[in-house]
Write a protein that holds these residues in place. Structure first.
Motif, PDB file in Angstrom:
ATOM      1  N   LEU A  48      -5.062  -2.200  -7.405  1.00 48.28           N
ATOM      2  CA  LEU A  48      -4.041  -1.279  -7.918  1.00 48.28           C
ATOM      3  C   LEU A  48      -4.184   0.104  -7.279  1.00 48.28           C
ATOM      4  CD1 LEU A  48      -4.087  -2.223 -11.702  1.00 48.28           C
ATOM      5  CD2 LEU A  48      -2.232  -2.638 -10.089  1.00 48.28           C
ATOM      6  N   GLY A  49      -5.419   0.474  -6.960  1.00 51.87           N
ATOM      7  CA  GLY A  49      -5.652   1.754  -6.283  1.00 51.87           C
ATOM      8  C   GLY A  49      -5.046   1.778  -4.895  1.00 51.87           C
ATOM      9  N   VAL A  50      -5.037   0.619  -4.220  1.00 49.99           N
ATOM     10  CA  VAL A  50      -4.411   0.523  -2.892  1.00 49.99           C
ATOM     11  C   VAL A  50      -2.895   0.632  -3.027  1.00 49.99           C
ATOM     12  CG1 VAL A  50      -4.108  -0.944  -0.868  1.00 49.99           C
ATOM     13  CG2 VAL A  50      -6.318  -0.876  -2.034  1.00 49.99           C
ATOM     14  N   ILE A  51      -2.321  -0.095  -4.003  1.00 50.90           N
ATOM     15  CA  ILE A  51      -0.866  -0.074  -4.206  1.00 50.90           C
ATOM     16  C   ILE A  51      -0.384   1.339  -4.551  1.00 50.90           C
ATOM     17  CG2 ILE A  51       0.990  -0.900  -5.728  1.00 50.90           C
ATOM     18  CD1 ILE A  51      -0.609  -3.539  -5.951  1.00 50.90           C
ATOM     19  N   HIS A  52      -1.164   2.063  -5.370  1.00 52.53           N
ATOM     20  CA  HIS A  52      -0.780   3.416  -5.800  1.00 52.53           C
ATOM     21  C   HIS A  52      -1.473   4.498  -4.968  1.00 52.53           C
ATOM     22  CE1 HIS A  52       1.543   2.228  -9.348  1.00 52.53           C
ATOM     23  NE2 HIS A  52       0.665   1.261  -9.492  1.00 52.53           N
TER      24      HIS A  52
ATOM     25  N   GLY B  61     -17.512   8.550  -4.068  1.00 49.97           N
ATOM     26  CA  GLY B  61     -17.672   8.732  -2.621  1.00 49.97           C
ATOM     27  C   GLY B  61     -16.342   8.896  -1.910  1.00 49.97           C
ATOM     28  N   LEU B  62     -15.353   8.096  -2.312  1.00 43.69           N
ATOM     29  CA  LEU B  62     -14.022   8.186  -1.697  1.00 43.69           C
ATOM     30  C   LEU B  62     -13.338   9.510  -2.033  1.00 43.69           C
ATOM     31  CD1 LEU B  62     -12.850   4.536  -2.347  1.00 43.69           C
ATOM     32  CD2 LEU B  62     -12.875   5.636  -0.115  1.00 43.69           C
ATOM     33  N   ALA B  63     -13.379   9.910  -3.310  1.00 42.37           N
ATOM     34  CA  ALA B  63     -12.683  11.133  -3.726  1.00 42.37           C
ATOM     35  C   ALA B  63     -13.319  12.377  -3.110  1.00 42.37           C
ATOM     36  CB  ALA B  63     -12.680  11.239  -5.243  1.00 42.37           C
TER      37      ALA B  63
ATOM     38  N   CYS C  40       0.830  -1.206   0.000  1.00 45.82           N
ATOM     39  CA  CYS C  40       0.000   0.000   0.000  1.00 45.82           C
ATOM     40  C   CYS C  40       0.868   1.261   0.000  1.00 45.82           C
ATOM     41  CB  CYS C  40      -0.907  -0.006   1.232  1.00 45.82           C
ATOM     42  SG  CYS C  40      -1.905   1.483   1.390  1.00 45.82           S
ATOM     43  N   GLY C  41       0.674   2.119  -1.001  1.00 46.34           N
ATOM     44  CA  GLY C  41       1.388   3.391  -1.062  1.00 46.34           C
ATOM     45  C   GLY C  41       2.814   3.304  -1.548  1.00 46.34           C
TER      46      GLY C  41
ATOM     47  N   ALA D 299     -10.648   2.021  -8.107  1.00 49.58           N
ATOM     48  CA  ALA D 299      -9.225   2.245  -7.830  1.00 49.58           C
ATOM     49  C   ALA D 299      -8.879   3.729  -7.845  1.00 49.58           C
ATOM     50  CB  ALA D 299      -8.368   1.500  -8.856  1.00 49.58           C
ATOM     51  N   LEU D 300      -9.469   4.492  -8.768  1.00 51.11           N
ATOM     52  CA  LEU D 300      -9.231   5.948  -8.803  1.00 51.11           C
ATOM     53  C   LEU D 300      -9.648   6.594  -7.490  1.00 51.11           C
ATOM     54  CD1 LEU D 300     -10.245   7.491 -12.264  1.00 51.11           C
ATOM     55  CD2 LEU D 300      -7.996   7.423 -11.209  1.00 51.11           C
ATOM     56  N   GLY D 301     -10.792   6.139  -6.959  1.00 50.94           N
ATOM     57  CA  GLY D 301     -11.235   6.664  -5.669  1.00 50.94           C
ATOM     58  C   GLY D 301     -10.288   6.307  -4.548  1.00 50.94           C
ATOM     59  N   LEU D 302      -9.754   5.073  -4.559  1.00 48.18           N
ATOM     60  CA  LEU D 302      -8.819   4.648  -3.513  1.00 48.18           C
ATOM     61  C   LEU D 302      -7.512   5.428  -3.585  1.00 48.18           C
ATOM     62  CD1 LEU D 302      -9.461   0.811  -3.780  1.00 48.18           C
ATOM     63  CD2 LEU D 302      -9.941   2.215  -1.775  1.00 48.18           C
ATOM     64  N   ILE D 303      -7.052   5.759  -4.798  1.00 49.35           N
ATOM     65  CA  ILE D 303      -5.837   6.571  -4.947  1.00 49.35           C
ATOM     66  C   ILE D 303      -6.040   7.943  -4.329  1.00 49.35           C
ATOM     67  CG2 ILE D 303      -4.370   7.769  -6.642  1.00 49.35           C
ATOM     68  CD1 ILE D 303      -4.777   5.343  -8.504  1.00 49.35           C
ATOM     69  N   HIS D 304      -7.246   8.528  -4.518  1.00 50.51           N
ATOM     70  CA  HIS D 304      -7.532   9.897  -4.068  1.00 50.51           C
ATOM     71  C   HIS D 304      -8.406   9.929  -2.816  1.00 50.51           C
ATOM     72  CE1 HIS D 304      -6.458  10.431  -8.329  1.00 50.51           C
ATOM     73  NE2 HIS D 304      -6.017  11.606  -7.960  1.00 50.51           N
TER      74      HIS D 304
END
Length: 757
Positions: free
Chosen positions: A196-200, A270-272, A166-167, A232-237
């Motif tokens: 992939l959103g978690v990794i990035h 929702g995440l972003a 993660c990150g 994944a985009l939401g998890l990145i942001h």
């Protein structure tokens, strides 16, 4: 005295209005002391939700000396760590108004301050820290991959890999095992893409290019991978969506042509837009909810709660409660239960009316929502009345899900007092009801996360032998949360538990539900390249909004496994990062006044040695052995007779006396055992665990710098430089991930020349 008063108000005062009055009085006292205590003053203003007053303090500091501007930068970093998106947006808007027309120096400082408040700098620094210090052990994942044999464990391994990296932006494991990864189908493919959103997580440079392979294409029917790409985009942001990303997700949600894309789009949006309180996004999500599609509706309901997080918005609550009584879809009801609890996040007694209304509902999902709302509204407060209510429901409700949720809620209430949680759930961990036992395990994991609590581990250890598979699953996950970043020095049981996870995964007779928990546990205990922990409160004592929300939605993986990715929001880098006036990392050293082995990384796992199969000896009959001995004796007699005939006796030679050989040691190399060091030198940015902070100091060769707040608080620290000499700056490392055409500049063609033969 003032510090003591502030700590008491944060940890012990349970009434919202009284706490506000206490903080208001503290602010007036902090202003009048010389020099004013700006750091604690701003913390009080954050608690009271007064963004305009915070902006006034920052604007005054910008107009003063360089050192005061450094203090403004420090306050901005603290604000980003503790404030909601809506709070920070209001501060930035007010600050822009006040710095308009300022002198050039103040204007430049104002621009830097805006960059810090936007969160871009803090996220970039944390990303650099995680990339630079990544110590994830790929051998663990390889060994798991080699023994798993079903789709559930396959999905768990992908999620564990995401947690472990993660990150860090390191997707090496996925790239090396593309064929294996391709086995994921349908919603498992959705979850794999979302990983992939978690990794990035936090890798916000060109995210659309980064995820371009997995994002929806115009005019084509949406696939599971594309839905996972939006998630994944939401998890990145997560909790830091820029305007452009929010607009992109809104467009994709509007254009979505099936429930898979809508599900991923709702979760991503929702995440972003988390905690922004934006009505336009809320209305768009409500439109998705009212389509009465089970898959879309569940995600839309959760996303509505994320957008209105902690706002106690009456319109949102009325809409969600009304629709909960109209819909026939259980999935939508579950989503609304989570969403309603999120809207009431941190509202304390203001949520009591809603809690009473939901507690008396005949629908068990609505009663479960009441338990969630207590957990979110009173999180970290340790409120006795709220705990009493949860304990009562945990032993009296007729529905198992409600009872389990009530016990898990105790963990959220007691995370400020982790030492109290083991005694609160001790008897529940021995309940006849397996759902209650599962809840007790997760409550311990949430409340004692990252503490290595021996009392909590002592309760969990016997539960590893529980007869029910999902109880063992909960124990594996909870123990991993507690033992994060601990080695044998700080938590003697950590090695033993790692071996138990491994044994459960390799055991062919272990149930797949328990294996799922053991695989996730391996990812959690080594999360973020072994450089993050789970801490539900920030360094200054505020409730960590992303951590609590991440933990809460993560617990919903019981019903819907893609929710497991929300745990990435709860991971907090355990770093110490020092910055100069230009917001760059100077090359300086920190001294940890403890033995290096005490806070060292766990040793890497060794690759299994292939076992050589011994050849079984062939059975020999007794008659065969007798004949063989006769043949050997006959052959020896023949050889002796030949030797006597051919060899003449030789004269005996003089034998020299034996001289003892003395090996000459190398005079230059003298083996002397060095005494173990009682300190360790760490470089900026450094991995410093919470228990290690109290023994941290600056080294003597860094005496030119003076931190604006004690480095024992950790996190991002601004440094005042007393020297005019040039500084050496730490270079940024490039993030991993896919490379794009045109990213690398091609070399220019050579100059014209003549070729002579």
């Amino acid at each position: 005295m003032l510090g003591y008063g502030m700590r008491v108000a944060m940890a012990l005062v349970q009434q919202r209005q009284f706490r506000t009055d206490v903080f208001s009085k503290l602010v007036s006292l902090y202003v009048n002391i010389q020099p004013p205590d700006y750091i604690n003053m701003v913390q009080c203003l954050i608690f009271m939700e007064r963004p305009t007053e915070v902006a006034e303090v920052l604007a005054r500091l910008l107009e003063k000396s360089d050192e005061q501007r450094l203090m403004a930068y420090q306050l901005a970093f603290d604000l980003y760590e503790n404030g909601t998106q809506q709070f920070l947006h209001t501060v930035r808007a007010a600050l822009r108004e006040k710095t308009t027309g300022a002198v050039s120096a103040a204007k430049e400082a104002g621009d830097k301050l805006d960059t810090i408040l936007s969160g871009q700098l803090a996220i970039q620094l944390h990303l650099q820290f995680l990339i630079r210090n990544n110590k994830a052990d790929l051998m663990i994942l390889k060994q798991v991959k080699d023994v798993i044999r079903n789709s559930v464990s396959h999905n768990a391994t992908i999620i564990a890999n995401a947690f472990m990296h993660c990150g860090t932006t390191s997707d090496t494991f996925l790239r090396d095992n593309l064929e294996w990864l391709g086995r994921a189908t349908n919603w498992a493919k959705f979850s794999a893409t979302a990983s992939l959103g978690v990794i990035h997580h936090g890798h916000e440079k060109d995210p659309l290019k980064l995820m371009s392979t997995y994002l929806p294409k115009d005019g084509t029917p949406g696939t599971y991978a594309e839905g996972g790409g939006l998630y994944a985009l939401g998890l990145i942001h997560a909790n830091h969506g820029s305007q452009s990303i929010i607009e992109y997700l809104q467009e994709q949600l509007t254009a979505a042509n099936n429930d898979i894309l809508k599900h991923g789009g709702c979760l991503g949006l929702g995440l972003a837009a988390m905690s922004t309180g934006r009505d336009d996004i809320y209305e768009a999500l409500k439109g998705m909810l009212f389509q009465d599609d089970a898959i879309t509706g569940e995600a839309a309901a959760v996303a509505m709660g994320l957008v209105m997080l902690g706002s106690a918005n009456k319109k949102a609550i009325d809409d969600m409660v009304l629709y909960a009584h109209e819909t026939q879809h259980e999935k939508i009801l579950r989503g609304l239960a989570v969403g309603l609890a999120l809207v009431m996040f941190g509202r304390l007694e203001e949520a009591d009316t809603l809690i009473l209304q939901l507690s008396d509902d005949k629908d068990p999902i609505m009663r479960r929502c009441a338990m969630y709302t207590i957990a979110m509204a009173y999180c970290g407060s340790g409120n006795n009345e709220a705990i009493r209510r949860l304990l009562h429901v945990a032993v009296s409700d007729t529905d198992n899900d409600v009872r389990r949720s009530a016990v898990i809620g105790i963990g959220f209430l007691l995370f400020r007092h982790p030492e109290q949680c083991p005694s609160a759930v001790d008897l529940l961990a021995e309940s006849y009801n397996p759902h209650v036992r599962y809840g007790a395990a997760l409550a311990l994991g949430i409340a004692c996360a990252g503490t290595g609590s021996r009392e909590a581990i002592a309760i969990l250890e016997p539960m590893l032998n529980d007869t029910v598979n999902y109880v063992r699953q909960g124990v594996y996950i909870a123990s991993a949360m507690i033992l994060m970043q601990h080695n044998e020095e700080t938590a003697p049981k950590s090695k033993e538990f790692r071996e138990k996870y491994k044994k459960a995964i390799e055991d062919k007779h272990e149930d797949v539900m328990a294996k799922y928990g053991a695989i996730l546990a391996l990812g959690i205990i080594d999360a973020g390249g072994r450089n993050v922990t789970i801490s539900a409160q920030t360094r200054t004592g505020h409730t960590s909004l992303p951590t609590v929300v991440g933990l809460f939605v993560f617990t919903q993986f019981w019903y819907w496994f893609p929710f497991a990715h929300f745990l990435s929001m709860a991971f907090t880098p355990t770093c110490l990062i020092a910055l100069n006036k230009d917001l760059k990392m100077p090359k300086i050293n920190f001294k940890s006044n403890a033995e290096p082995k005490k806070f060292a990384y766990p040793p890497p796992v060794e690759e299994k040695q292939s076992k050589t199969v011994e050849k079984v000896q062939t059975a020999v009959l007794s008659i065969t052995a007798k004949q063989r001995r006769k043949d050997e004796l006959k052959k020896m007699k023949e050889e002796k007779s030949e030797d006597k005939m051919e060899v003449e006796e030789a004269a005996p030679e003089a034998v020299a006396p034996a001289v003892p050989v003395v090996e000459k040691m190398d005079e230059d190399v003298v083996k002397v055992e060095e005494p173990p060091k009682d300190y360790e030198i760490l470089v900026n940015p450094a991995r410093v665990m919470n228990a290690q902070l109290r023994v941290m100091t600056l080294t003597d060769d860094s005496s030119r710098y003076r931190p604006l707040k004690p480095i024992t608080t950790g996190g991002i620290i601004m440094l005042a430089d007393s020297s005019s000499e040039a500084e050496t700056i730490v270079e940024n490392l490039a993030a991993s991930g896919p490379k794009y055409e045109g990213e690398e500049v091609e070399p220019s063609p050579p100059e014209p020349f003549e070729y002579d033969e």
